[in-house]
Design an enzyme around this catalytic site. Structure first.
Site, PDB file in Angstrom:
ATOM      1  N   HIS A 169      -4.787   7.328 -12.656  1.00 23.14           N
ATOM      2  CA  HIS A 169      -5.937   7.758 -12.115  1.00 23.14           C
ATOM      3  C   HIS A 169      -6.532   8.831 -13.118  1.00 23.14           C
ATOM      4  CE1 HIS A 169      -6.203   4.462  -9.314  1.00 23.14           C
ATOM      5  NE2 HIS A 169      -5.020   5.047  -9.010  1.00 23.14           N
TER       6      HIS A 169
ATOM      7  N   ASP B  15      -7.623   3.862 -14.165  1.00 21.26           N
ATOM      8  CA  ASP B  15      -9.034   3.998 -14.398  1.00 21.26           C
ATOM      9  C   ASP B  15      -9.355   5.267 -14.860  1.00 21.26           C
ATOM     10  OD1 ASP B  15      -8.687   5.392 -11.819  1.00 21.26           O
ATOM     11  OD2 ASP B  15      -9.843   3.996 -10.458  1.00 21.26           O
TER      12      ASP B  15
ATOM     13  N   GLU C 110       4.223   6.396  -3.780  1.00 15.67           N
ATOM     14  CA  GLU C 110       3.772   7.740  -3.510  1.00 15.67           C
ATOM     15  C   GLU C 110       4.665   8.642  -2.550  1.00 15.67           C
ATOM     16  OE1 GLU C 110      -0.219   7.631  -2.338  1.00 15.67           O
ATOM     17  OE2 GLU C 110      -0.894   6.355  -4.211  1.00 15.67           O
TER      18      GLU C 110
ATOM     19  N   GLU D  48      -2.554   1.307 -12.212  1.00 15.60           N
ATOM     20  CA  GLU D  48      -3.826   1.639 -11.241  1.00 15.60           C
ATOM     21  C   GLU D  48      -4.782   2.190 -12.159  1.00 15.60           C
ATOM     22  OE1 GLU D  48      -3.205   3.221  -7.393  1.00 15.60           O
ATOM     23  OE2 GLU D  48      -1.329   2.329  -7.190  1.00 15.60           O
TER      24      GLU D  48
ATOM     25  N   ASN E 102       6.245   3.519  -7.745  1.00 14.41           N
ATOM     26  CA  ASN E 102       4.940   3.741  -8.289  1.00 14.41           C
ATOM     27  C   ASN E 102       4.306   5.193  -7.705  1.00 14.41           C
ATOM     28  OD1 ASN E 102       2.500   2.453  -9.523  1.00 14.41           O
ATOM     29  ND2 ASN E 102       1.741   2.406  -7.307  1.00 14.41           N
TER      30      ASN E 102
HETATM   31  O1  9MR Z   1      -8.428   1.247  -3.893  1.00 16.94           O
HETATM   32  C1  9MR Z   1      -7.880   1.381  -2.707  1.00 16.94           C
HETATM   33  C2  9MR Z   1      -8.989   1.569  -1.616  1.00 16.94           C
HETATM   34  O2  9MR Z   1      -9.864   0.418  -1.715  1.00 16.94           O
HETATM   35  C3  9MR Z   1      -8.453   1.954  -0.395  1.00 16.94           C
HETATM   36  O3  9MR Z   1      -9.352   2.446   0.513  1.00 16.94           O
HETATM   37  C4  9MR Z   1      -7.531   3.318  -0.568  1.00 16.94           C
HETATM   38  C5  9MR Z   1      -6.839   3.460   0.776  1.00 16.94           C
HETATM   39  O4  9MR Z   1      -5.806   4.278   0.632  1.00 16.94           O
HETATM   40  O5  9MR Z   1      -6.417   2.829  -1.531  1.00 16.94           O
HETATM   41  C6  9MR Z   1      -6.840   2.481  -2.484  1.00 16.94           C
HETATM   42  O6  9MR Z   1      -5.887   2.262  -3.217  1.00 16.94           O
HETATM   43  C7  9MR Z   1      -5.059   3.056  -3.665  1.00 16.94           C
HETATM   44  C8  9MR Z   1      -3.491   2.361  -4.016  1.00 16.94           C
HETATM   45  O7  9MR Z   1      -3.179   1.691  -2.996  1.00 16.94           O
HETATM   46  C9  9MR Z   1      -2.632   3.370  -4.088  1.00 16.94           C
HETATM   47  N1  9MR Z   1      -2.786   4.593  -5.204  1.00 16.94           N
HETATM   48  C10 9MR Z   1      -4.014   5.079  -5.164  1.00 16.94           C
HETATM   49  C11 9MR Z   1      -5.177   4.051  -4.784  1.00 16.94           C
HETATM   50  C12 9MR Z   1      -6.596   4.858  -4.899  1.00 16.94           C
HETATM   51  O8  9MR Z   1      -6.755   5.392  -3.920  1.00 16.94           O
END
Ligand code: 9MR
Length: 450
Positions: A237, A268, A158, A266, A201
């Site tokens: 997402h 969903d 990101e 990722e 990513n």
């Molecule tokens: O799913 C993850 C969640 O449990 C955490 O609280 C969050 C914190 O930033 O990160 C989520 O995962 C993220 C991933 O690491 C990067 N892309 C977006 C995902 C969803 O927020």
């Protein structure tokens, strides 16, 4: 100290890992009735994000182990989790996931080495030179610990801004080190574990837009200058504000044409029912249409633990039942045995069975209390029916924890509140009968379940 010990022990198990992966592959050739085995039939992996804290939940672990061929630690490999204070690495939770995955012959995706979020507080105040040193040490510490055990690493996550500009996102790395931090991270990562695929990513890069164009230009530049990059991860997402783009496949293909693999990292999709299922089908079909799309990962096993749990975006509901989206994905992968198909191992109701046993729990001259215990068979059940035939003279005055209907002296009992049973679990109903001159025991007939 503990890191060095752990490093040696991880390397020593590498032979066992390879053997486990072979077993899984051999198994998957036999029956494409799970996501992992169906994807393997297409030369792809099918993974999920996993949280170490849920591995002790038996339904969670059973669904994970049955369906998926790759795991991504959802938070456990992030910087705040692995190097909370400088130079002091903790791998306990991440190791738990990696060990579990390896015991099941699953691959592991590494997520993530350099990201502006979930950074421990000691990182941001560092000056430029110190930050560069810390970034490289972090990459080396993590990748060294898991050397040879991770199929793909999200090296940088990101780094581009949302919106129309295509600019880099402000972060300690970007602000202090400039654009070159991404290249430096990839070069360090290649040296740390030459066997791992190195991915960039990001999200909102799933279709062609200013942000994905900026990533595209970076990848193109890296390839032309020999900066080591192997793959691009498309987080995917989706919800009604950010639907599956119509040019999703085209976008994956244009990146693949630069000479990198692409992965859906990722996935969903908020929603439910057939609309959600149709969106999942689009994503799977897009990946299968791009030969360099090497695998897909959904961002969690069950809706109840999703980061967007209110949007029910995953393939299994909160009770681990397969949703229509599950069947759609399985079928798009060329598998069979989705919800409703006979013999589907994850489909409650198929093969459901129960047994019923009778005991007399109280006895007096004019009457007795009887109890019938219902036990589910090898699959969970959502309802049961038991028949009890009483001697002709006897009559039942009350019944609890069940709902009776009568035909002559045959009482058919169904659940009142207690229909749902886990595999092998029991419930019981009871009744009071008047003997009316007969002390004979009632007969319990077959138990049926659904
Ligand atoms: O799913 C993850 C969640 O449990 C955490 O609280 C969050 C914190 O930033 O990160 C989520 O995962 C993220 C991933 O690491 C990067 N892309 C977006 C995902 C969803 O927020």
């Amino acid at each position: 100290m503990s890191m060095i010990v752990r490093r040696l022990s991880r390397a020593a198990t590498a032979g066992l890992v390879a053997a486990a992966a072979l077993t899984a592959a051999a198994h998957s050739a036999e029956a494409a009735d799970t996501l992992g085995s169906a994807a393997a039939g297409q030369g792809r992996y099918f993974g999920t994000a996993v949280a170490a804290s849920h591995l002790g939940e038996s339904d969670y672990a059973a669904t994970l182990d049955r369906e998926f061929s790759s795991v991504t630690p959802e938070n456990e490999m992030k910087w705040d989790a692995t190097e909370p204070s400088r130079g002091s690495f903790t791998f306990t939770s991440a190791d738990r996931i990696v060990d579990h995955a390896q015991s099941q012959g699953m691959d592991v995706r590494g997520h993530t080495l350099v990201w502006h979020s979930q950074l421990p507080s000691w990182v941001s105040p560092l000056g430029a030179q110190d930050l560069r040193t810390a970034m490289n040490a972090h990459i080396n510490g993590l990748m060294g610990h898991y050397k040879g055990e991770i199929h793909s690493w999200d090296v940088v996550n990101e780094a581009f801004q949302d919106g129309g500009s295509g600019a880099r996102r402000s972060s300690p790395f970007q602000d202090k080190l400039g654009d070159g931090f991404i290249e430096e991270a990839f070069r360090t990562a290649r040296a740390a574990d030459p066997a791992a695929k190195l991915c960039y990513n990001d999200y909102n890069t799933d279709g062609v837009n200013a942000k994905s164009n900026a990533v595209y230009d970076m990848v193109k530049d890296f390839k032309s200058r020999g900066v080591p990059i192997d793959c691009v991860g498309f987080q995917s997402h989706f919800n009604s504000n950010s639907p599956v783009p119509s040019d999703y496949r085209h976008n994956l293909q244009r990146f693949a044409d630069l000479g990198v693999d692409v992965q859906i990292t990722e996935l969903d999709i908020e929603g439910s029912g057939s609309a959600q299922a149709a969106d999942y089908t689009k994503v799977v079909e897009a990946c299968l249409a791009v030969s360099r799309c090497t695998g897909m990962t959904v961002w969690g096993v069950t809706d109840k633990y999703s980061w967007r749990s209110g949007g029910t975006p995953l393939l299994f509901d909160g009770d681990y039942n397969e949703k229509p989206a599950y069947g759609a994905v399985l079928s798009a992968l060329g598998g069979s045995g989705g919800p409703g198909d006979p013999g589907d191992p994850g489909d409650p109701g198929d093969g459901a069975s129960c047994t019923a046993t009778y005991t007399r729990t109280a006895d007096w001259s004019s009457g007795y209390n009887g109890q019938v215990t219902i036990t589910a068979g090898a699959e969970p059940i959502s309802s049961w029916t038991a028949t009890v035939t009483l001697p002709a003279q006897q009559s039942v005055s009350s019944l609890w924890n069940g709902t009776p209907t009568w035909s002559g002296n045959v009482m058919t009992v169904r659940p009142s509140w207690n229909g749902t049973l886990a595999a092998g679990a029991s419930t019981s109903f009871g009744f009071t009968a008047a003997k009316n001159g007969s002390d004979a025991a009632p007969t319990v007939g077959t138990c049926t379940a659904s």
